[in-house]
Design a protein around this motif. Structure first.
Motif, PDB file in Angstrom:
ATOM      1  N   ALA A 157       9.688  37.618 -25.235  1.00 44.52           N
ATOM      2  CA  ALA A 157       8.333  38.156 -25.133  1.00 44.52           C
ATOM      3  C   ALA A 157       7.743  37.906 -23.749  1.00 44.52           C
ATOM      4  N   TRP A 195       0.774  48.759 -25.127  1.00 46.66           N
ATOM      5  CA  TRP A 195       1.211  48.473 -26.491  1.00 46.66           C
ATOM      6  C   TRP A 195       2.311  47.417 -26.515  1.00 46.66           C
ATOM      7  N   LEU A 196       3.227  47.495 -25.546  1.00 47.05           N
ATOM      8  CA  LEU A 196       4.274  46.481 -25.458  1.00 47.05           C
ATOM      9  C   LEU A 196       3.664  45.110 -25.198  1.00 47.05           C
ATOM     10  N   ALA A 199       2.228  43.601 -28.383  1.00 45.72           N
ATOM     11  CA  ALA A 199       3.301  43.067 -29.221  1.00 45.72           C
ATOM     12  C   ALA A 199       3.838  41.753 -28.661  1.00 45.72           C
ATOM     13  N   CYS A 200       3.987  41.686 -27.338  1.00 45.07           N
ATOM     14  CA  CYS A 200       4.507  40.464 -26.705  1.00 45.07           C
ATOM     15  C   CYS A 200       3.528  39.312 -26.846  1.00 45.07           C
ATOM     16  N   ALA A 202       1.318  38.893 -29.237  1.00 40.01           N
ATOM     17  CA  ALA A 202       1.392  38.444 -30.631  1.00 40.01           C
ATOM     18  C   ALA A 202       2.621  37.576 -30.859  1.00 40.01           C
ATOM     19  N   ALA A 203       3.748  37.992 -30.278  1.00 37.42           N
ATOM     20  CA  ALA A 203       4.982  37.206 -30.421  1.00 37.42           C
ATOM     21  C   ALA A 203       4.853  35.854 -29.733  1.00 37.42           C
TER      22      ALA A 203
END
Length: 240
Positions: A157, A195-196, A199-200, A202-203
Motif C-alpha cells: 500500500a 481512488w487508488l 484504497a491504499c 484504508a489498507a
C-alpha cells in the motif's frame, strides 16, 4: 540518535525506499496512467526510474546483507566478505536467502524487454519480500502468518501510494508542457490515482493497526520506546 548514522539502518532505509519507488512507479504505469499516458517519452522515463531504483535496491540490498553478516559472524565487513561469512549467512539463514532473492529480482528489473504488467508484478514481489526480513518473519504459527500478511500489505500500500507520487508528478509536468496531447490523460490518471490512494490509505490504516497490536504492549509504548516514538511520528505525518 546514533541510529541516524548507523550503516545498517542507512542500508535498510535506502533499500526499502528504492524498492518502494520502483514498485510505485511500475504500478502507477499499469493501474493509474493507462495506455494513453504510458506511451512515448514518458513511458521510457518511467522505465528508467524503475531501472535506476532497482539498481540502487540491488546495491543497498547487498550492503544490508554484508553488514548483517559481519554482525552475525562478529568480524569486520571486509573479513565477512573475503573469508566466507557473507556466503554462509546468504546460504544458511532465512534473512540471507531473502536478501539474495531481492537482489536477484532487482537485477531482473534492470533488464529491458519487460512489458508494464510483468515489470509491475516483479516490483511488487520485490517489495513483498521485505516483510519476512522484519519482526513478522520471526513469528511462528497462525498469528505469525497474519502479522506477515499485514506487513506485506502495508508495504504494498505504501509503495502504490507514496512510491507512485514521483511518477504522478512526472505525468503532471508532461501534461503541463503538452496540454493538448496529455491533458485529458493526466486528468483521467489523477482520478484513478485518487481512488487508488483511498484504497491504499484504508489498507495502511488497517494493516498499521494490526502491526501495532503485535508490536506494542499498550499506548504508553508510543512515548516510552523508540519504535513507539517513530510510529507516533508516522501517525502525525499520516494525519497531516
Amino acid at each position: 540518535m546514533d541510529w541516524l548514522t548507523d550503516p545498517l539502518v542507512l542500508a535498510r532505509f535506502v533499500h526499502i525506499a528504492a524498492c518502494v519507488m520502483a514498485a510505485g512507479t511500475a504500478t502507477f504505469a499499469v493501474l493509474a496512467a493507462g495506455p494513453a499516458a504510458a506511451t512515448g517519452d514518458l513511458r521510457r522515463r518511467w522505465r528508467l526510474v524503475v531501472a535506476a531504483c532497482a539498481a540502487i535496491a540491488a546495491l543497498s540490498g547487498l550492503g544490508w546483507l554484508a553488514i548483517t553478516a559481519a554482525n552475525i559472524v562478529g568480524t569486520s565487513l571486509a573479513e565477512a566478505c573475503l573469508h566466507g561469512g557473507l556466503w554462509s549467512v546468504a546460504a544458511d539463514t532465512q534473512f540471507g536467502r531473502l536478501a539474495v532473492m531481492r537482489v536477484a529480482i532487482a537485477l531482473l528489473l534492470i533488464l529491458p524487454g519487460w512489458n508494464d504488467r510483468l515489470r509491475a508484478a516483479l516490483a511488487l514481489v520485490l517489495i513483498v519480500l521485505i516483510a519476512p526480513a522484519g519482526h513478522a518473519g520471526a513469528q511462528a504459527g497462525a498469528w505469525g502468518w497474519l502479522h506477515l500478511a499485514a506487513d506485506a500489505a502495508h508495504l504494498v500500500a505504501a509503495a502504490c501510494w507514496l512510491g507512485a507520487l514521483p511518477a504522478l508528478a512526472m505525468l503532471l509536468a508532461a501534461s503541463y508542457r503538452d496540454p493538448a496531447g496529455l491533458g485529458a490523460s493526466a486528468v483521467r490518471a489523477t482520478a484513478r490515482f485518487s481512488w487508488l490512494g483511498i484504497a491504499c490509505v484504508a489498507a495502511l490504516i488497517a494493516t498499521g493497526a494490526i502491526n501495532s497490536w503485535f508490536l506494542l504492549s499498550g499506548p504508553g509504548d508510543l512515548v516510552t520506546t523508540v519504535y513507539g516514538r517513530v510510529l507516533a511520528l508516522k501517525l502525525g505525518l499520516f494525519a497531516a
